[in-house]
Motif scaffolding. Structure first.
Motif: not given
Ligand code: NAD
Length: 396
Positions: A145, A183, A216, A241
């Motif tokens: 996650d 992802s 994001g 970032d």
């Molecule tokens: P990740 O940590 O790789 O990416 C999140 C990104 O959001 C990062 O680049 C971070 O810098 C950015 N971020 C944080 N706060 C921010 C803000 N205020 N404004 C803009 N950008 C911001 O996470 P991920 O794996 O890509 O997951 C993204 C979202 O999707 C999360 O909420 C996660 O719970 C959800 N999710 C992910 C998966 C998965 O397979 N990875 C599955 C279901 C749900």
């Protein structure tokens, strides 16, 4: 005093709340414990403290009616302990709905490593977490996650294997027999779901020339951006970032327009065809919803609605088609569940089967949108009703 400070001071390694039974009754008087009660409808809640690494771990098991709970491990610097616990409680509940809606034989769970501001994720910290995880005896299975990677899962799996044969970790690297980072599967589901939404609103699944505002650009956001650039959709992007913003700008250069905006409120006010929240939860709230200038919201972030009822209704009233997060972002957990099934039942993990199952997300979205239209209720409510129905009809 907060729960972990108490554990630290009194040298308590594990506090558990399992089916109404609290291992340390005095916790009931704790102010944080009292404040989290309103979110509490879980089977299990565990706090683990590891002195050596100053590891503060929370694991919540919401429901195991359909099978062992499954959900990601989030490593994050929450501002307060209460924030961390409420997040794990809300996220684990959403996992129950997500898994039931898409027909997985798993309940919902979630785990958090709460970093303090000077602490970094490390091998010893992940190993200590893995040793806590095995105390749940396979009742909770975790994967990646926010803040974790497939390398982290490998480290945890290696540690778990020293103590038990039970499968407690998934989404490990392919070289260790896992299915890797989930992802790309999540991003594929979001991209497909966007097309379902586009068909409803614009009468076509073609995203070419449409403008997508992407919040994001991490694991999911990056892969989603690749799908969107390939299909020639224009982008408005934001991330805290700057390197990630620059990477997507390089990807888009010469192919589609790509405007970078500030990560604070600017993204909400941008006019777009689809707003895609792929960062953190709670971003659809009374401050942001009035700013939105998009007919569709479709993104991966968990718990996008700050207040499920109020903010879901606000979107409905604004005539914004909201793809409920726990429906559209199920691609990753589908993949994780298939890896789990392969590992536990001696089945072969099959990526083609995973993608076939992910295609069911589109069917689910259509079902929810039809139901929402028929009953004139927010799509978020329609999704909950459908998930609850499936949970109720589970054969055990
Ligand atoms: P990740 O940590 O790789 O990416 C999140 C990104 O959001 C990062 O680049 C971070 O810098 C950015 N971020 C944080 N706060 C921010 C803000 N205020 N404004 C803009 N950008 C911001 O996470 P991920 O794996 O890509 O997951 C993204 C979202 O999707 C999360 O909420 C996660 O719970 C959800 N999710 C992910 C998966 C998965 O397979 N990875 C599955 C279901 C749900």
């Amino acid at each position: 005093m907060a729960i972990f400070s108490l554990m630290q001071k009194s040298n308590i390694k594990h506090i558990s709340w399992v089916k109404g039974k609290l291992s340390h009754e005095f916790i009931k008087k704790n102010v944080v414990w009292k404040n989290i009660q309103k979110h509490f409808e879980h089977e299990e809640l565990h706090f683990f403290y590891d002195k050596k690494t100053n590891g503060r771990f929370t694991i919540a098991v919401h429901n195991t009616f359909r099978g062992p709970s499954i959900g990601g491990l989030r490593v994050w610097q929450f501002k307060t302990e209460e924030d961390a616990i409420i997040d794990v409680l809300r996220l684990s509940k959403a996992m129950t709905y997500k898994n039931a809606a898409v027909g997985l034989n798993h309940g919902g769970g979630k785990a958090i490593i709460w970093l303090d501001k000077n602490q970094k994720k490390s091998r010893p910290l992940l190993r200590a977490f893995a040793r806590s995880l095995i105390k749940l005896e396979g009742n909770f299975v975790t994967g990646e996650d926010v803040g974790t990677s497939e390398q982290d899962m490998d480290i945890m799996q290696e540690e778990v294997k020293k103590y038990t044969k039970k499968v407690c970790v998934v989404c490990c690297s392919k070289k260790t027999g896992g299915s890797g980072n989930p992802s790309p599967f999540t991003a594929y589901g979001i991209y497909d779901g966007m097309k379902v939404c586009a068909k409803r609103v614009f009468g076509t699944t073609d995203l070419k020339g449409k403008t997508i505002a992407l919040q994001g650009l991490g694991n999911v956001g990056w892969v989603l951006a690749k799908h969107l650039v390939k299909t020639r959709a224009n982008l408005i992007i934001t991330d805290i970032d700057k390197n990630k913003v620059a990477k997507v700008q390089r990807l888009a250069k010469g192919k589609v327009s790509c405007k970078a905006v500030f990560a604070d409120h600017q993204i909400y006010s941008e006019k777009s065809d689809i707003f895609s929240p792929c960062a953190l939860g709670g971003i659809l709230n009374s401050k942001t919803v009035p700013l939105l200038k998009c007919p569709i919201i479709a993104g991966s972030a968990n718990n996008q609605l700050w207040d499920e009822k109020k903010d879901g209704l606000a979107l409905h009233k604004k005539d914004i088609l909201y793809a409920p997060d726990f429906i559209i972002n199920a691609g990753g957990v589908i993949n994780a569940a298939m890896e789990y099934a392969a590992k536990t039942k001696g089945k072969l993990y099959n990526e083609i089967e995973v993608y076939k199952k992910i295609d069911e997300i589109s069917e689910n979205l259509n079902l929810i949108f039809d139901y929402s239209e028929k009953e004139n209720i927010p799509t978020s409510q329609a999704a909950i009703k459908i998930a609850e129905e499936r949970l109720k009809n589970t054969e055990v």
